[in-house]
Scaffold this motif. Structure first.
Motif, short mmCIF file in Angstrom:
data_model
loop_
_atom_site.label_atom_id
_atom_site.label_comp_id
_atom_site.label_asym_id
_atom_site.label_seq_id
_atom_site.Cartn_x
_atom_site.Cartn_y
_atom_site.Cartn_z
N LEU A 86 7.90 -0.27 -23.31
CA LEU A 86 9.13 -0.97 -22.94
C LEU A 86 9.08 -2.45 -23.27
O LEU A 86 8.03 -3.10 -23.16
CB LEU A 86 9.42 -0.77 -21.46
N GLU A 89 13.16 -6.68 -21.42
CA GLU A 89 14.46 -6.54 -20.74
C GLU A 89 14.71 -5.12 -20.23
O GLU A 89 15.82 -4.80 -19.83
CB GLU A 89 15.60 -7.00 -21.65
N GLN A 90 13.69 -4.26 -20.21
CA GLN A 90 13.90 -2.86 -19.84
C GLN A 90 13.33 -2.47 -18.47
O GLN A 90 13.04 -1.31 -18.22
CB GLN A 90 13.34 -1.95 -20.93
N LEU A 93 15.22 0.33 -16.81
CA LEU A 93 14.89 1.63 -17.39
C LEU A 93 13.58 2.17 -16.82
O LEU A 93 13.47 3.35 -16.50
CB LEU A 93 14.79 1.49 -18.91
N VAL A 123 12.95 -0.44 -27.35
CA VAL A 123 11.54 -0.56 -26.97
C VAL A 123 10.82 -1.49 -27.94
O VAL A 123 11.28 -1.70 -29.06
CB VAL A 123 10.84 0.83 -26.91
#
Length: 171
Positions: A86, A89-90, A93, A123
């Motif tokens: 990742l 900014e994930q 998620l 990703v």
């Protein structure tokens, strides 16, 4: 004092599991989502921070999963999986794929790998792996994957440290 170099069994731990977990949390780890496919064709994915390189030749990586995980039979029995590393900014998620929700992939952008498995959009790297070997150790199983294909995007990485997510700042 003379130290023995002979192999022997480990001493019992001098700490409880809470203290051990707290100590482990001080090691910043990258965050991944491991994806594969169920027998009915639907997708399975979970958040894991236990990812590491093993070998360049052949290209091998590892990750681990609790022996009691409901997804264990699927990951143990499938020939392939994708490790999605990742980007910074994930975090949302990562949280989504760590929760018990019916369809973790609903509304998530992805493309299919060579073997038909989800590669998540955005990703920082991904690894499509053949499920080469599995080693039960303690309360987890260590999965060793032989990387058949991979991709990279120059983005900050999502890390987990002290129980919190953070993004790296490349220098």
């Amino acid at each position: 004092m003379q130290m023995s170099t002979q192999l022997r069994g480990a001493d019992p731990p001098e700490f409880d599991s809470r203290h051990f977990r707290q100590a482990l949390s001080q090691f910043a780890t990258g965050v991944t989502i491991i994806t594969t496919r169920l027998a009915d064709g639907s997708f399975l994915g979970l958040t894991a921070s236990s990812f590491n390189s093993v070998s360049l030749d052949p290209p091998l990586v590892l990750w681990s999963l609790s022996q009691t995980a409901s997804s264990m039979p699927v990951f143990s029995g499938n020939s392939h999986y994708v490790i999605n590393v990742l980007s910074g900014e994930q975090a949302a998620l990562a949280e989504r794929f760590s929760k018990r929700i019916e369809n973790r992939f609903e509304g998530v952008d992805f493309e299919l790998s060579h073997t038909g498995l989800p590669i998540l959009k955005g990703v920082s790297a991904w690894f499509e792996c053949h499920n080469r070997s599995r080693y039960p150790e303690g309360d987890h199983v260590i999965f060793v994957g032989e990387v058949e294909r991979c991709g990279v995007t120059p983005k900050s990485a999502l890390v987990f440290h002290g129980g919190k997510f953070a993004a790296t700042t490349p220098r």
